[in-house]
Design a protein around this motif. Sequence first.
Motif, PDB file in Angstrom:
ATOM      1  N   MET A 115       0.846  -1.161  -0.024  1.00 49.22           N
ATOM      2  CA  MET A 115      -0.025  -0.031  -0.259  1.00 49.22           C
ATOM      3  C   MET A 115       0.634   1.381  -0.027  1.00 49.22           C
ATOM      4  SD  MET A 115      -3.005   1.063  -0.436  1.00 49.22           S
ATOM      5  CE  MET A 115      -3.725  -0.306  -0.355  1.00 49.22           C
ATOM      6  N   PRO A 116       1.956   1.295   0.934  1.00 46.43           N
ATOM      7  CA  PRO A 116       2.597   2.553   0.735  1.00 46.43           C
ATOM      8  C   PRO A 116       3.245   2.565  -0.602  1.00 46.43           C
ATOM      9  CG  PRO A 116       3.264   1.429   2.663  1.00 46.43           C
ATOM     10  CD  PRO A 116       2.302   0.394   1.790  1.00 46.43           C
ATOM     11  N   GLU A 117       3.684   1.596  -1.354  1.00 41.65           N
ATOM     12  CA  GLU A 117       4.194   1.639  -2.847  1.00 41.65           C
ATOM     13  C   GLU A 117       3.222   2.216  -3.612  1.00 41.65           C
ATOM     14  OE1 GLU A 117       5.319  -1.882  -5.957  1.00 41.65           O
ATOM     15  OE2 GLU A 117       6.130  -2.163  -3.917  1.00 41.65           O
ATOM     16  N   ALA A 118       1.858   1.739  -3.540  1.00 34.82           N
ATOM     17  CA  ALA A 118       0.540   2.119  -4.456  1.00 34.82           C
ATOM     18  C   ALA A 118       0.448   3.796  -4.105  1.00 34.82           C
ATOM     19  CB  ALA A 118      -0.616   1.523  -4.314  1.00 34.82           C
ATOM     20  N   VAL A 119       0.294   4.128  -2.733  1.00 34.00           N
ATOM     21  CA  VAL A 119      -0.049   5.500  -2.490  1.00 34.00           C
ATOM     22  C   VAL A 119       0.983   6.471  -2.889  1.00 34.00           C
ATOM     23  CG1 VAL A 119      -0.285   7.197  -0.543  1.00 34.00           C
ATOM     24  CG2 VAL A 119      -1.427   4.838  -0.393  1.00 34.00           C
ATOM     25  N   LYS A 120       2.329   6.040  -2.796  1.00 35.19           N
ATOM     26  CA  LYS A 120       3.534   6.886  -3.136  1.00 35.19           C
ATOM     27  C   LYS A 120       3.276   7.270  -4.772  1.00 35.19           C
ATOM     28  CE  LYS A 120       6.863   5.601   0.082  1.00 35.19           C
ATOM     29  NZ  LYS A 120       8.213   5.367   0.582  1.00 35.19           N
ATOM     30  N   ALA A 121       3.046   6.307  -5.636  1.00 37.68           N
ATOM     31  CA  ALA A 121       2.688   6.260  -7.042  1.00 37.68           C
ATOM     32  C   ALA A 121       1.568   7.265  -7.434  1.00 37.68           C
ATOM     33  CB  ALA A 121       2.404   5.114  -7.746  1.00 37.68           C
ATOM     34  N   VAL A 122       0.435   7.316  -6.719  1.00 40.82           N
ATOM     35  CA  VAL A 122      -0.597   8.203  -6.749  1.00 40.82           C
ATOM     36  C   VAL A 122      -0.323   9.422  -6.340  1.00 40.82           C
ATOM     37  CG1 VAL A 122      -3.196   8.544  -6.008  1.00 40.82           C
ATOM     38  CG2 VAL A 122      -2.247   6.126  -6.567  1.00 40.82           C
ATOM     39  N   LEU A 123       0.464   9.799  -5.207  1.00 39.47           N
ATOM     40  CA  LEU A 123       1.043  10.958  -4.750  1.00 39.47           C
ATOM     41  C   LEU A 123       1.506  11.611  -6.031  1.00 39.47           C
ATOM     42  CD1 LEU A 123       1.911  10.325  -1.101  1.00 39.47           C
ATOM     43  CD2 LEU A 123      -0.056  11.654  -1.773  1.00 39.47           C
ATOM     44  N   ASP A 124       2.357  11.017  -6.376  1.00 37.72           N
ATOM     45  CA  ASP A 124       3.469  11.465  -7.432  1.00 37.72           C
ATOM     46  C   ASP A 124       2.521  11.962  -8.658  1.00 37.72           C
ATOM     47  OD1 ASP A 124       6.135  12.095  -8.428  1.00 37.72           O
ATOM     48  OD2 ASP A 124       5.764  10.523  -9.906  1.00 37.72           O
ATOM     49  N   TYR A 125       1.659  11.098  -9.105  1.00 32.55           N
ATOM     50  CA  TYR A 125       0.742  11.338 -10.289  1.00 32.55           C
ATOM     51  C   TYR A 125       0.063  12.824 -10.001  1.00 32.55           C
ATOM     52  CZ  TYR A 125      -3.191  11.511 -13.227  1.00 32.55           C
ATOM     53  OH  TYR A 125      -3.967  11.991 -14.180  1.00 32.55           O
ATOM     54  N   LEU A 126      -0.474  12.815  -8.766  1.00 31.57           N
ATOM     55  CA  LEU A 126      -1.613  13.960  -8.442  1.00 31.57           C
ATOM     56  C   LEU A 126      -0.798  15.318  -8.213  1.00 31.57           C
ATOM     57  CD1 LEU A 126      -3.909  12.306  -5.989  1.00 31.57           C
ATOM     58  CD2 LEU A 126      -4.450  12.858  -8.185  1.00 31.57           C
ATOM     59  N   PHE A 127       0.444  15.206  -7.651  1.00 33.32           N
ATOM     60  CA  PHE A 127       1.205  16.481  -7.439  1.00 33.32           C
ATOM     61  C   PHE A 127       1.799  16.767  -8.921  1.00 33.32           C
ATOM     62  CE2 PHE A 127       1.747  15.575  -2.856  1.00 33.32           C
ATOM     63  CZ  PHE A 127       0.769  16.531  -2.695  1.00 33.32           C
ATOM     64  N   ASP A 133      -2.386  20.967  -5.176  1.00 33.65           N
ATOM     65  CA  ASP A 133      -1.436  21.357  -4.151  1.00 33.65           C
ATOM     66  C   ASP A 133      -1.374  20.736  -2.795  1.00 33.65           C
ATOM     67  OD1 ASP A 133      -1.078  24.027  -5.604  1.00 33.65           O
ATOM     68  OD2 ASP A 133      -3.211  24.460  -5.136  1.00 33.65           O
ATOM     69  N   PHE A 134      -2.393  19.824  -2.567  1.00 37.20           N
ATOM     70  CA  PHE A 134      -2.187  19.015  -1.214  1.00 37.20           C
ATOM     71  C   PHE A 134      -2.968  17.868  -1.376  1.00 37.20           C
ATOM     72  CE2 PHE A 134      -5.922  21.403  -0.694  1.00 37.20           C
ATOM     73  CZ  PHE A 134      -7.053  20.481  -0.012  1.00 37.20           C
ATOM     74  N   ILE A 135      -2.703  16.638  -0.363  1.00 38.11           N
ATOM     75  CA  ILE A 135      -3.388  15.585  -0.374  1.00 38.11           C
ATOM     76  C   ILE A 135      -3.614  15.375   0.951  1.00 38.11           C
ATOM     77  CG2 ILE A 135      -3.555  13.088  -0.694  1.00 38.11           C
ATOM     78  CD1 ILE A 135      -3.445  14.551  -3.262  1.00 38.11           C
ATOM     79  N   SER A 176      -3.913  13.458   8.128  1.00 39.92           N
ATOM     80  CA  SER A 176      -2.819  13.752   7.703  1.00 39.92           C
ATOM     81  C   SER A 176      -2.613  14.533   6.445  1.00 39.92           C
ATOM     82  CB  SER A 176      -1.792  12.691   7.679  1.00 39.92           C
ATOM     83  OG  SER A 176      -1.774  12.042   9.062  1.00 39.92           O
ATOM     84  N   ILE A 177      -1.638  15.445   6.102  1.00 38.46           N
ATOM     85  CA  ILE A 177      -1.584  16.242   5.076  1.00 38.46           C
ATOM     86  C   ILE A 177      -0.109  16.032   4.433  1.00 38.46           C
ATOM     87  CG2 ILE A 177      -1.005  18.174   6.210  1.00 38.46           C
ATOM     88  CD1 ILE A 177      -2.841  19.733   4.360  1.00 38.46           C
ATOM     89  N   LEU A 178      -0.155  16.365   3.202  1.00 38.39           N
ATOM     90  CA  LEU A 178       1.337  16.521   2.608  1.00 38.39           C
ATOM     91  C   LEU A 178       0.916  17.704   1.294  1.00 38.39           C
ATOM     92  CD1 LEU A 178       4.136  15.397   2.077  1.00 38.39           C
ATOM     93  CD2 LEU A 178       3.407  13.859   0.083  1.00 38.39           C
ATOM     94  N   TYR A 179       1.883  18.613   1.394  1.00 45.55           N
ATOM     95  CA  TYR A 179       1.843  19.446   0.331  1.00 45.55           C
ATOM     96  C   TYR A 179       2.886  19.322  -0.720  1.00 45.55           C
ATOM     97  CZ  TYR A 179      -0.595  22.633   3.847  1.00 45.55           C
ATOM     98  OH  TYR A 179      -1.301  22.983   4.895  1.00 45.55           O
ATOM     99  N   ARG A 180       2.575  19.631  -1.952  1.00 48.67           N
ATOM    100  CA  ARG A 180       3.132  19.431  -2.885  1.00 48.67           C
ATOM    101  C   ARG A 180       4.767  20.108  -2.673  1.00 48.67           C
ATOM    102  NH1 ARG A 180       1.101  21.637  -8.553  1.00 48.67           N
ATOM    103  NH2 ARG A 180       1.146  23.552  -7.456  1.00 48.67           N
ATOM    104  N   SER A 181       4.629  21.229  -2.127  1.00 52.18           N
ATOM    105  CA  SER A 181       6.275  21.703  -1.768  1.00 52.18           C
ATOM    106  C   SER A 181       6.797  20.924  -0.930  1.00 52.18           C
ATOM    107  CB  SER A 181       5.776  23.083  -1.168  1.00 52.18           C
ATOM    108  OG  SER A 181       5.010  23.096   0.136  1.00 52.18           O
ATOM    109  N   GLU A 182       6.360  19.801  -0.302  1.00 54.38           N
ATOM    110  CA  GLU A 182       6.807  18.906   0.643  1.00 54.38           C
ATOM    111  C   GLU A 182       7.377  17.917   0.210  1.00 54.38           C
ATOM    112  OE1 GLU A 182       4.618  19.704   5.105  1.00 54.38           O
ATOM    113  OE2 GLU A 182       3.611  18.509   3.343  1.00 54.38           O
TER     114      GLU A 182
END
Length: 191
Positions: A115-127, A133-135, A176-182
């Motif tokens: 799941m972390p592997e999948a979520v990281k790929a989705v984060l990269d795509y969305l940003f 700007d954030f997830i 939890s949040i992650l900003y694109r700038s992070e």
Amino acid sequence: MNPAIDLSRVTLRTARLTLRPWRETDLEDFYAYASVDGVGQMAGWTPHRSRDESRRILGRFIENKKTFALEYQGKVIGSVGVEAYSEAQFPELDDLKGRSLGYVLSKDYWGQGLMPEAVKAVLDYLFTAAGLDFILIGHFDWNRQSARVAEKCGLHYYKTVPYETSCGTVERSEVSILYRSEMSGGHGAAG
């Protein structure tokens, strides 16, 4: 704000997974994990009682075009949904474009880092491709597995809000949040 998302033509690949749009032919794989006790409850829904129930939900996944099927070794074992977040609960984010992620994984594959592997790929795509700007990722305060996924993907605690489940209960959701700038180097998931 929640911008429009259409994943119907998006396929992402990681070292072990293919994230792709759902297909009607995924019904048996979907029902196989969604009917198992303990899987849906982690995300606020009860186990599927029939293939017809899974078929209806699968139809919504296809129609709404915002949920990836997680394919591993030719089998669908979970999903990652790019959901609308509650703008009323997060008015301070109104000037930014963002979405919330929800994810479910077959019990047979827990603890393997999929799941972390999948979520990281989705984060990269969305940003990068979708320009968000954030997830946000919310999880019930007792769901440590989902909390670990968010942590491993670089998200950090933002705030706790009430979440009404499809089971009719209200749970405390730690968001939890992650900003694109992070993102490390501006792209690629942290961690």
